[in-house]
Enzyme design. Sequence first.
Site, PDB file in Angstrom:
ATOM      1  N   ASP A  82       0.472  -1.166  -0.073  1.00 52.48           N
ATOM      2  CA  ASP A  82      -0.090  -0.094   0.166  1.00 52.48           C
ATOM      3  C   ASP A  82       1.034   1.121   0.169  1.00 52.48           C
ATOM      4  OD1 ASP A  82      -2.360   1.599   0.749  1.00 52.48           O
ATOM      5  OD2 ASP A  82      -3.996   0.247   0.634  1.00 52.48           O
ATOM      6  N   THR A  84       3.175   4.173   1.646  1.00 55.68           N
ATOM      7  CA  THR A  84       4.658   4.240   2.231  1.00 55.68           C
ATOM      8  C   THR A  84       5.060   5.589   1.976  1.00 55.68           C
ATOM      9  OG1 THR A  84       5.894   3.132   3.546  1.00 55.68           O
ATOM     10  CG2 THR A  84       6.560   3.378   1.500  1.00 55.68           C
ATOM     11  N   ALA A 162      12.082  -0.991   3.510  1.00 49.22           N
ATOM     12  CA  ALA A 162      12.415   0.008   4.109  1.00 49.22           C
ATOM     13  C   ALA A 162      12.329   0.112   5.676  1.00 49.22           C
ATOM     14  CB  ALA A 162      11.548   1.071   4.265  1.00 49.22           C
ATOM     15  N   CYS A 178       0.721   2.029   4.745  1.00 40.93           N
ATOM     16  CA  CYS A 178       0.522   0.468   4.706  1.00 40.93           C
ATOM     17  C   CYS A 178      -1.137  -0.154   4.757  1.00 40.93           C
ATOM     18  CB  CYS A 178       0.674  -0.491   5.350  1.00 40.93           C
ATOM     19  SG  CYS A 178       2.846  -0.094   5.416  1.00 40.93           S
TER      20      CYS A 178
END
Lengths: 233, 166
Positions: A82, A84, A162, A178
Amino acid sequence: MRSPRILEVWRLGTVNYLKFLKIQDKLVSERKAHQIPDTLLSLEHPPTYTLGKRRTDHNLLIPQSQLTKIGAELHYTQRGGDITFHGPHQAILYPIISLRSIGFGARNYVETLERSMIEFASMYGVKARPGNKCETGVWVGDRKIGAIGVRISSGITCHGLAFNIDPDLNYFEHIVPCGIADKEVTSLRRETDALLPSEEVIHKQLITCLAKAFSYDDVLWKEDPSVILDTQR
Amino acid sequence: MALRMWASSTANALKLSTSVSKSHLSPAFSISRCFSTVLEGLKYANSHEWVKHEGSVATIGITAHAQDHLGEVVFVELPEENSTVSKEKSFGAVESVKATSEILSPISGEVIEVNKNLTGSPGLINTSPYEDGWMIKVKPSSPAELESLMGAKEYTKFCEDEDAAH
């Protein structure tokens, strides 16, 4: 005897997102053509929001017109996952590796990325865990410390992970990170009182954890980033 | 690694020899039927897609082995009807565990139908990879391409070798 598995690592400093996408595209083609070995990019981005293939813009909570005001860019990508945020003091690793040579599918790959981050966090006494079903990523309690979003094309990976070292967490207020509402985002800085070494050392540690998790025999640290940063070649 | 564990626990359950060496795996696909189905009558690509050729229509999807290695599918991207697909080129993608995985077409041809149920129920790929989880139907442009694909036995061995690689 199988030949040794080598991971080539490029540490690129801060790279603008669009420039990174160009570098990544080139490396993915080269990896598919067997022109380069398994390769890892280690870098940071200036403040950047990214969306995945499903283009879940509704998880950006401020109008796109406001983004320049807060000093951020927005980019759409082909990765899974999703929305970020990426920004300074967040360690990003982009593995461009062949999954077929290790018999991995998406699930094994992502679980190994999670394990890499969990192992790294434990070096600072932080007990992290993989996400529950549908919450891929790395968590400390109910707080998310590491995110994953990848793409696999002909068995070659791109995009990656990340890990929040000490980014400005306020940037996360402008998104539903997310796509998971009501869960906090955290960082290594927040979760440990330990003295953190320089970011160069921290990135190297995270890379070493990943190399170990994927059973590489050796890591080749590439010294001259300009070779890769010059996308005109 | 997992394949060997399952095979040996299945062998235990069936009171068969527990040494799962290649010489015991004949017919190879009889053990794999217990956990990661490979169906007879289909053709298989080494990127884990299957093709069912019936007359002038070829139905394409991904195998049970593929969906197991992907995890729970949450999103499926399929081509438009009347578009063209090419052998070994991407025609769509599935998302699972924050990973977008491209799906490659085993054959070339024209897309005559896509499985619209996958939009609302992407999990059909996991629960019914060979039936309700079919992805596209294609009119093959070069039926000879089907000859170069693997049969059930060959594909089963391919999966075992791939899983044993690490």
